[in-house]
Design a protein around this motif. Structure first.
Motif, mmCIF file in Angstrom:
data_model
loop_
_atom_site.group_PDB
_atom_site.id
_atom_site.type_symbol
_atom_site.label_atom_id
_atom_site.label_comp_id
_atom_site.label_asym_id
_atom_site.label_seq_id
_atom_site.Cartn_x
_atom_site.Cartn_y
_atom_site.Cartn_z
ATOM 1 N N ALA A 62 0.980 -1.272 0.085
ATOM 2 C CA ALA A 62 0.101 -0.006 0.050
ATOM 3 C C ALA A 62 0.844 1.210 0.095
ATOM 4 O O ALA A 62 0.634 2.434 -0.860
ATOM 5 C CB ALA A 62 -0.909 0.014 1.093
ATOM 6 N N ILE A 63 1.960 1.070 0.710
ATOM 7 C CA ILE A 63 2.845 2.312 0.817
ATOM 8 C C ILE A 63 3.476 2.373 -0.700
ATOM 9 O O ILE A 63 3.705 3.518 -0.785
ATOM 10 C CB ILE A 63 3.991 2.258 1.913
ATOM 11 N N ALA A 64 4.028 1.470 -0.949
ATOM 12 C CA ALA A 64 4.727 1.551 -2.599
ATOM 13 C C ALA A 64 3.728 1.871 -3.397
ATOM 14 O O ALA A 64 4.091 2.803 -4.441
ATOM 15 C CB ALA A 64 5.235 -0.015 -2.897
ATOM 16 N N LEU A 65 2.445 1.855 -3.461
ATOM 17 C CA LEU A 65 1.469 2.091 -4.351
ATOM 18 C C LEU A 65 1.243 3.377 -4.374
ATOM 19 O O LEU A 65 1.168 4.199 -5.171
ATOM 20 C CB LEU A 65 0.165 1.247 -4.186
ATOM 21 N N ALA A 66 1.169 4.050 -2.946
ATOM 22 C CA ALA A 66 0.870 5.512 -2.758
ATOM 23 C C ALA A 66 2.001 6.271 -3.162
ATOM 24 O O ALA A 66 1.894 7.279 -3.869
ATOM 25 C CB ALA A 66 0.701 5.626 -1.183
ATOM 26 N N ILE A 67 3.313 5.832 -3.135
ATOM 27 C CA ILE A 67 4.587 6.642 -3.476
ATOM 28 C C ILE A 67 4.532 6.475 -4.879
ATOM 29 O O ILE A 67 4.780 7.650 -5.620
ATOM 30 C CB ILE A 67 5.712 5.996 -2.837
ATOM 31 N N SER A 68 4.236 5.363 -5.701
ATOM 32 C CA SER A 68 4.116 5.180 -6.970
ATOM 33 C C SER A 68 2.959 6.027 -7.586
ATOM 34 O O SER A 68 3.404 6.861 -8.928
ATOM 35 C CB SER A 68 3.690 3.812 -7.292
ATOM 36 N N LEU A 69 1.890 6.403 -6.880
ATOM 37 C CA LEU A 69 0.754 7.278 -7.378
ATOM 38 C C LEU A 69 1.012 8.762 -7.535
ATOM 39 O O LEU A 69 1.109 9.265 -8.476
ATOM 40 C CB LEU A 69 -0.399 6.914 -6.772
ATOM 41 N N ILE A 70 1.938 9.071 -6.318
ATOM 42 C CA ILE A 70 2.419 10.427 -6.103
ATOM 43 C C ILE A 70 3.376 10.661 -7.341
ATOM 44 O O ILE A 70 3.327 11.839 -7.934
ATOM 45 C CB ILE A 70 2.881 10.821 -4.860
ATOM 46 N N VAL A 71 4.440 9.821 -7.486
ATOM 47 C CA VAL A 71 5.527 10.057 -8.501
ATOM 48 C C VAL A 71 4.626 10.253 -9.832
ATOM 49 O O VAL A 71 5.044 11.099 -10.745
ATOM 50 C CB VAL A 71 6.371 8.938 -8.445
ATOM 51 N N TRP A 72 3.996 9.255 -10.274
ATOM 52 C CA TRP A 72 3.297 9.308 -11.534
ATOM 53 C C TRP A 72 2.450 10.428 -11.746
ATOM 54 O O TRP A 72 2.262 11.158 -12.960
ATOM 55 C CB TRP A 72 2.317 8.011 -11.841
#
Length: 82
Positions: free
Chosen positions: A12-22
């Motif tokens: 979930a943390i990795a997904l959140a970081i990925s969404l912010i980056v994208w």
């Protein structure tokens, strides 16, 4: 806490970081595309100005050629009259 719970939290943390980056990458890409569009419009205007200028030069050259031809013809007729 089970290992699956920890894995879910990490994902979930990795997904959140990925969404912010994208999202940031998408915003930057949109800004770059806007600047490219403005640059291409400016380049198009420059091309149109150069085309107009060369057309004016062509017209001036034609008028100059016609003028010099008329000048030569009048010199020929003046020369024959003497």
């Amino acid at each position: 806490m089970d290992s699956y719970d920890i894995l879910v939290i990490l994902l979930a943390i990795a997904l959140a970081i990925s969404l912010i980056v994208w999202i940031v990458v998408g915003v930057l890409a949109i800004q770059i595309l806007k600047r490219v569009k403005i640059a291409s419009e400016t380049a198009q205007q420059a091309v149109e100005n150069v085309e107009e200028f060369t057309e004016q030069l062509k017209n001036a050259g034609k008028m100059s050629a016609v003028g010099s031809a008329v000048s030569q013809i009048t010199k020929m007729f003046k020369g024959k009259g003497k």
